[in-house]
Design a protein around this motif. Structure first.
Motif, PDB file in Angstrom:
ATOM      1  N   ARG A 191       0.853  -1.262   0.075  1.00 31.16           N
ATOM      2  CA  ARG A 191       0.019   0.014  -0.118  1.00 31.16           C
ATOM      3  C   ARG A 191       0.716   1.274  -0.055  1.00 31.16           C
ATOM      4  NH1 ARG A 191      -5.242   1.244   4.020  1.00 31.16           N
ATOM      5  NH2 ARG A 191      -5.795   3.321   2.888  1.00 31.16           N
ATOM      6  N   GLU A 195      -0.015   2.591  -3.914  1.00 30.57           N
ATOM      7  CA  GLU A 195      -1.299   2.547  -3.543  1.00 30.57           C
ATOM      8  C   GLU A 195      -2.156   2.987  -5.038  1.00 30.57           C
ATOM      9  OE1 GLU A 195      -4.000   4.926  -0.259  1.00 30.57           O
ATOM     10  OE2 GLU A 195      -2.033   5.494  -0.687  1.00 30.57           O
ATOM     11  N   PRO A 199      -5.596  -1.051  -6.869  1.00 32.74           N
ATOM     12  CA  PRO A 199      -7.167  -1.326  -7.213  1.00 32.74           C
ATOM     13  C   PRO A 199      -7.343  -1.672  -8.685  1.00 32.74           C
ATOM     14  CG  PRO A 199      -6.972   0.923  -5.932  1.00 32.74           C
ATOM     15  CD  PRO A 199      -5.377   0.276  -6.487  1.00 32.74           C
ATOM     16  N   VAL A 431      -6.801  -3.632  -0.256  1.00 30.84           N
ATOM     17  CA  VAL A 431      -7.667  -3.357  -1.138  1.00 30.84           C
ATOM     18  C   VAL A 431      -9.029  -4.465  -1.237  1.00 30.84           C
ATOM     19  CG1 VAL A 431      -8.338  -2.921  -3.754  1.00 30.84           C
ATOM     20  CG2 VAL A 431      -6.063  -1.864  -2.769  1.00 30.84           C
TER      21      VAL A 431
END
Length: 514
Positions: A191, A195, A199, A431
């Motif tokens: 993360r 980041e 996703p 996520v």
């Protein structure tokens, strides 16, 4: 040991690093095709048009005969054209002739996290059958999040060294806490360093990138050979874009309808099947370090050796990384991908049992893609990022692992406990999963060849049977043998059937066995 749902070809296990690519994209033409997915919203075709119309600028990239470029893709297909893009590294080897060109053949080695470019340049682009290379431009790409394509990064080399040594067969509360802390640290590192992309690295995203690549290459249809996890990528593509399917070979197939827990447990049984084959062979050899008994007796001796390493690791030649149970288990699993590695495994085990763990450490390093300089490829980072996005986690926490341990240990007395605990990693992922287990049908697609090996360690044969049955046009080709995947591994029967399909468009009869 972190081997949970790492699915890739033998060639990527034993090596294959590619070159750093450079390149740029400019205007051009391409074919636009989109389709809806049940897991994610359908992209806006108008907003995607500039991506399909880009023109790749090819340049030599250091490996004779290969060219490289970079393709732009939207970071978020739900919001293309927002200025947030990812770079997709691409490589090709132009068809060598003779014969009429058949367009591009895109290849993928699995993973998720395996470098398609490394696979192409080290193996597929020079090792696929000559008639196939003569008539196809051999093409591959690093999927988003992998190596040269906006890579996911999580831990430094020294941090990974520590992570790969964490005990994944915890014996008490303290060791359980240490393992959970390691998974949380891994996820937090991903993360902190990645980041932006985390996703957007799902298999659906990669499949849409693959259609974008098809369009940019100027191909009306996608011709594709996907191995291991690459079968899931190919089947996802076919389900999204059935009208764009050309000649698809899915070798060492996954079952997309199996939930994460079942996939991990099935794979555990697959490695047990492979170990049983190794144990039977080892018992026949005069140099078998595990004795000459039954597979069960050989397995018990290996478990006993792992227990000794858990209590007291042995020297490996690297003072910071003595050979403990975790690294030794990973080294053994690495060698089970290919029966040609069995002699190397016997020698490595014999040396380790005599106090020299260098051989098993080298096998583990090949599995993790750790270089001699202590740097890791991002294989394990991308692997977790894709797996944890594609499906909800197998386990919610340690108590859930405890409940499932008996079934994992039944699936594999040798590897069951370690592989069960390894499947806990996605429980702490930053996520939330965007995908779920479901059948992939690809309704209306032309014949798709699904290949299964009966004693495949990483993708059990039943998965190939399942995928061939799910696909509207699936055709099952079976190899009765050992090792992971079948094409290009020595079976003239398998190779001839696939070559004929790729070159003439004639699939083998459903149910053909070699």
């Amino acid at each position: 040991m972190d081997t949970s749902r790492l699915l890739r070809t033998t060639t990527t296990v034993i090596a294959a690093a590619g070159l750093l690519l450079t390149g740029c994209t400019t205007g051009g033409s391409g074919k636009l095709q989109t389709a809806a997915s049940s897991a994610q919203p359908s992209p806006d075709p108008t907003a995607l048009r500039p991506y399909y119309e880009q023109k790749l600028t090819w340049r030599e990239c250091g490996v004779p005969g290969f060219q490289c470029s970079t393709m732009k893709a939207p970071l978020d297909y739900a919001n293309p054209g927002s200025g947030q893009d990812v770079d997709i590294a691409v490589s090709r080897r132009v068809a060598t002739g003779p014969g009429k060109k058949l367009g591009s053949l895109v290849v993928n080695p699995g993973g998720p996290g395996g470098s398609g470019i490394g696979y192409l340049q080290a193996y597929a682009g020079i090792g696929y059958p000559a008639p196939v290379r003569a008539r196809y431009d051999m093409v591959s790409f690093d999927p988003r999040g992998v190596q040269r394509s906006s890579p996911v990064e999580c831990l430094t080399g020294p941090e990974m060294d520590k992570y790969t040594q964490v005990d994944q067969t915890p014996d008490d509360a303290a060791e359980r806490a240490e393992l959970v802390a390691a998974f949380k640290e891994f996820a937090a590192g991903c993360r902190a360093r990645s980041e932006r992309v985390l996703p957007h690295v799902s298999t659906v995203d990669a499949a849409r990138d693959m259609d974008l690549l098809r369009g940019v290459l100027g191909d009306e249809k996608l011709n594709y050979v996907g191995a291991s996890y690459g079968t899931f990528l190919g089947a996802t593509y076919a389900d999204l874009f059935p009208g764009r399917v050309g000649r698809l070979v899915l070798d060492g197939a996954m079952d997309p309808a199996r939930p994460s827990l079942d996939l991990n447990r099935d794979q555990t049984a697959g490695f047990d099947t492979a170990f049983t084959s190794f144990a039977k062979d080892c018992a026949k050899q005069p140099d078998c370090p595990l004795g000459n008994g039954s597979p069960e007796e050989v397995g018990e001796r290996l478990k006993d050796f792992f227990r000794k390493l858990d209590a007291q690791p042995v020297a490996s030649g690297d003072p910071a990384r003595p050979l403990g149970e975790a690294l030794a288990t990973t080294g053994v699993i690495a060698a089970l991908y290919d029966e040609s590695a069995w002699p190397q495994l016997r020698e490595a085990l014999r040396s380790a049992m005599n106090g020299d763990g260098a051989g098993l450490l080298a096998l583990a390093d090949s599995y993790y893609e750790r270089g001699a300089d202590g740097k890791y490829a991002n294989l394990m980072f991308a692997n977790a990022a894709v797996n944890c996005l594609d499906q909800p986690p197998a386990f919610s926490g340690p108590d859930a692992v405890d409940s499932a341990l008996p079934s994992f240990e039944k699936a594999s007395p040798v590897f069951g406990a370690g592989l069960a605990w390894a499947a806990l990693n996605c429980a702490y992922w930053p996520v939330k999963a965007t995908g779920t287990a479901k059948e992939l049908v690809a309704k209306g697609a032309p014949p798709i060849v699904v290949v299964g090996t009966t004693r495949d360690p990483a993708t059990p044969y039943r998965w190939a049977q399942a995928l061939a049955g799910q696909l509207d046009s699936g055709t099952l080709l079976t190899y009765d043998g050992d090792g992971h995947t079948a094409y290009g591994r020595g079976s003239d029967c398998i190779d001839s059937a696939i070559n004929r399909y790729l070159l003439e468009g004639k699939p083998p009869q459903d149910g053909t066995k070699c």
